[in-house]
Design a protein around this motif. Structure first.
Motif: not given
Length: 204
Positions: A128-140
């Motif tokens: 997932s394109a997020n820093m560890s511990g932060r929410p993942p993203a589904a929108l740009p």
């Protein structure tokens, strides 16, 4: 597409859409690139990186495993958000495998992600394109600007990920028995409805 392929071939990381969420990835055969993904996310080094492929015919690039149940699962749920633990080829980077040598792979149901792997003729890392511990993203607009700045390239055009739960991760035990490591977009009920016997992994 070409800018991402160039970045991948140069050992860089990329951000791209999958059927569920945006992924941070790299050439799954490049050990240094895998280490970059781990560094950018500040991801635990002992947490294996998952892979996507662009078709069942690409499984041989990831594993020599060919149990009948794997073929049944692929026929029922691929392309789609079902990640299956398989014994990784010894030639693949160690960052992809757990202590027993298993990595997770799925044929992505997102047309861009699937085509990216096909054109590379390689498995592509898909965490997932997020820093560890932060929410993942589904929108740009939900992607972390810091992460985007660190990636070598990004594809942010439609079709965007559907959002919701991440892929489901399973382990094949024997015959038609499965162990769910992480329940996600493919529910336990969906697996059972296809005739599989399912147990839930205990969290230690």
């Amino acid at each position: 597409m070409q800018s991402l392929i160039k970045a991948l071939n140069n050992g860089e990381t990329v951000v791209y859409p999958t059927e569920t969420l945006y992924a941070l990835g790299c050439d799954g055969t490049n050990a240094e690139a895998c280490d970059k993904v781990i560094s950018i996310k500040a991801r635990a080094a002992d947490k294996p990186l998952p892979l996507i492929i662009g078709g069942v015919d690409m499984l041989g690039l990831v594993t020599n495993d060919r149990p009948a149940v794997l073929q049944q699962l692929a026929s029922s749920f691929w392309p789609g958000p079902l990640s299956i633990l398989v014994k990784a080829l010894p030639s693949l980077p160690s960052a992809l495998s757990d202590e027993q040598g298993y990595t997770s792979v799925r044929w992505s149901g997102h047309p861009f992600a699937s085509e990216l792997s096909k054109r590379m003729r390689k498995p592509v890392v898909a965490t997932s394109a997020n820093m560890s511990g932060r929410p993942p993203a589904a929108l740009p607009e939900d992607l972390d600007p810091e992460l985007l700045a660190l990636a070598g390239a990004a594809y942010l055009d439609p079709p965007w990920p559907k959002g919701g739960k991440a892929s489901t991760v399973i382990r094949v035990l024997e015959f038609n028995r499965l162990e769910v490591i992480r329940e996600g977009a493919v529910s336990v009920k969906m697996l059972c409805d296809k005739g599989f016997s399912v147990s839930i992994a205990r969290v230690e």
